[in-house]
Design an enzyme around this catalytic site. Structure first.
Site, mmCIF file in Angstrom:
data_model
loop_
_atom_site.group_PDB
_atom_site.id
_atom_site.type_symbol
_atom_site.label_atom_id
_atom_site.label_comp_id
_atom_site.label_asym_id
_atom_site.label_seq_id
_atom_site.Cartn_x
_atom_site.Cartn_y
_atom_site.Cartn_z
ATOM 1 C CE1 TYR A 94 11.640 -9.390 1.313
ATOM 2 C CE2 TYR A 94 12.195 -9.745 3.608
ATOM 3 C CZ TYR A 94 11.293 -9.857 2.557
ATOM 4 O OH TYR A 94 10.058 -10.438 2.757
ATOM 5 C CG LEU B 204 -3.649 4.307 8.359
ATOM 6 C CD1 LEU B 204 -3.228 5.698 8.788
ATOM 7 C CD2 LEU B 204 -5.170 4.193 8.274
ATOM 8 C CB SER C 295 -0.933 0.000 1.219
ATOM 9 O OG SER C 295 -0.188 0.164 2.407
ATOM 10 C CG LEU D 212 7.815 -12.323 -0.427
ATOM 11 C CD1 LEU D 212 7.195 -12.601 -1.800
ATOM 12 C CD2 LEU D 212 9.295 -11.997 -0.608
ATOM 13 C CG HIS E 273 1.087 -4.152 4.164
ATOM 14 N ND1 HIS E 273 0.822 -3.559 5.368
ATOM 15 C CD2 HIS E 273 0.756 -3.240 3.217
ATOM 16 C CE1 HIS E 273 0.340 -2.346 5.168
ATOM 17 N NE2 HIS E 273 0.292 -2.133 3.861
#
Ligand SMILES: CC(C)(COP(=O)(O)OP(=O)(O)OC[C@H]1O[C@@H](n2cnc3c(N)ncnc32)[C@H](O)[C@@H]1OP(=O)(O)O)[C@@H](O)C(=O)NCCC(=O)NCCS
Length: 204
Positions: free
Chosen positions: A165, A108, A94, A121, A119
């Site tokens: 990551y 939010l 988001s 994976l 948010h």
């Protein structure tokens, strides 16, 4: 002329011209497909989350109502990988509008933000360790380059996933202020903008 012979689709089966196997229409689902998710995918998303997170720590990044919430508000910031029609891996994001993540970022979507907050994976258990998580992340980051309002992507992860990551190009920003029960997180970011040459050649 009888009604039966005038309407080919009413011909008895034994009168129909046989179709060679090569010409039969195939009804198989695509072997592999990437697409944005929608609210109809929410249950499949949550099933993967349930196994990946809830069975491990009792918590998960997005509960079912939150999955539906983000897939309603910003489906274009999600990406699913389907193998023969079945969801095997996904990302849900988001928009966020601050430098660092705060607790509010968990629930939010800031439509005017330029940061994509990833948010979650997750890869279905039976498809892990096959490169799918890395490939999906790579495709997602390529896709974000095509969204003109996106400047960077951020995420929070536990310590042990930092190398994963980093391999996708994320850099450590430092400890995240968000904690979930006893869990602490590292915040990481990936610059989506700033590579003018790559953008010109990205096929957006
Ligand atoms: C983390 C996850 C998304 C990785 O996807 P994947 O398809 O299995 O990963 P890939 O095959 O692309 O890459 C494998 C690499 O992931 C890293 N990795 C995956 N799971 C790991 C774990 N539990 N601990 C440490 N490293 C891990 C390793 O670097 C591994 O490299 P290696 O094979 O050299 O050890 C997947 O394991 C998953 O869904 N886990 C459960 C949910 C989760 O933790 N999601 C991340 C939330 S921030």
């Amino acid at each position: 002329m009888s009604v039966v012979s005038a309407l080919p689709f009413l011909k008895p089966i034994h009168m129909r011209t046989p179709v060679s196997p090569g010409r039969q229409r195939r009804h198989t689902l695509p072997a592999s497909e990437f697409r944005c998710l929608n609210t109809e995918d929410a249950i499949s998303v949550f099933e993967i989350e349930r196994e990946a997170f809830i069975s491990v720590s009792g918590e998960c990044p997005l509960y079912l109502d939150e999955v539906r919430h983000f897939l309603t508000l910003c489906p274009e910031l999600s990406l699913g990988w389907f193998v023969e029609g079945r969801l095997v891996a996904f990302i849900i994001g988001s928009l966020w509008d601050q430098d660092r993540l705060t607790t509010e970022a968990l629930t939010l979507h800031k439509p005017h933000g330029t940061t994509v907050h990833i948010h979650v994976l997750a890869v279905h258990r039976t498809f892990r360790q096959q490169g799918k998580g890395s490939i999906l992340m790579w495709r997602y980051l390529q896709y974000l380059r095509c969204l003109p309002y996106v400047r960077r992507a951020v995420l929070m992860c536990e310590d042990f996933l930092v190398p994963f990551y980093q391999k996708s190009g994320f850099k450590v920003q430092g400890p995240c202020e968000i904690t979930v029960g006893p869990l602490t997180f590292i915040e990481m970011q990936y610059p989506v903008r700033g590579h003018a040459f790559m953008r010109r050649n990205s096929g957006c």
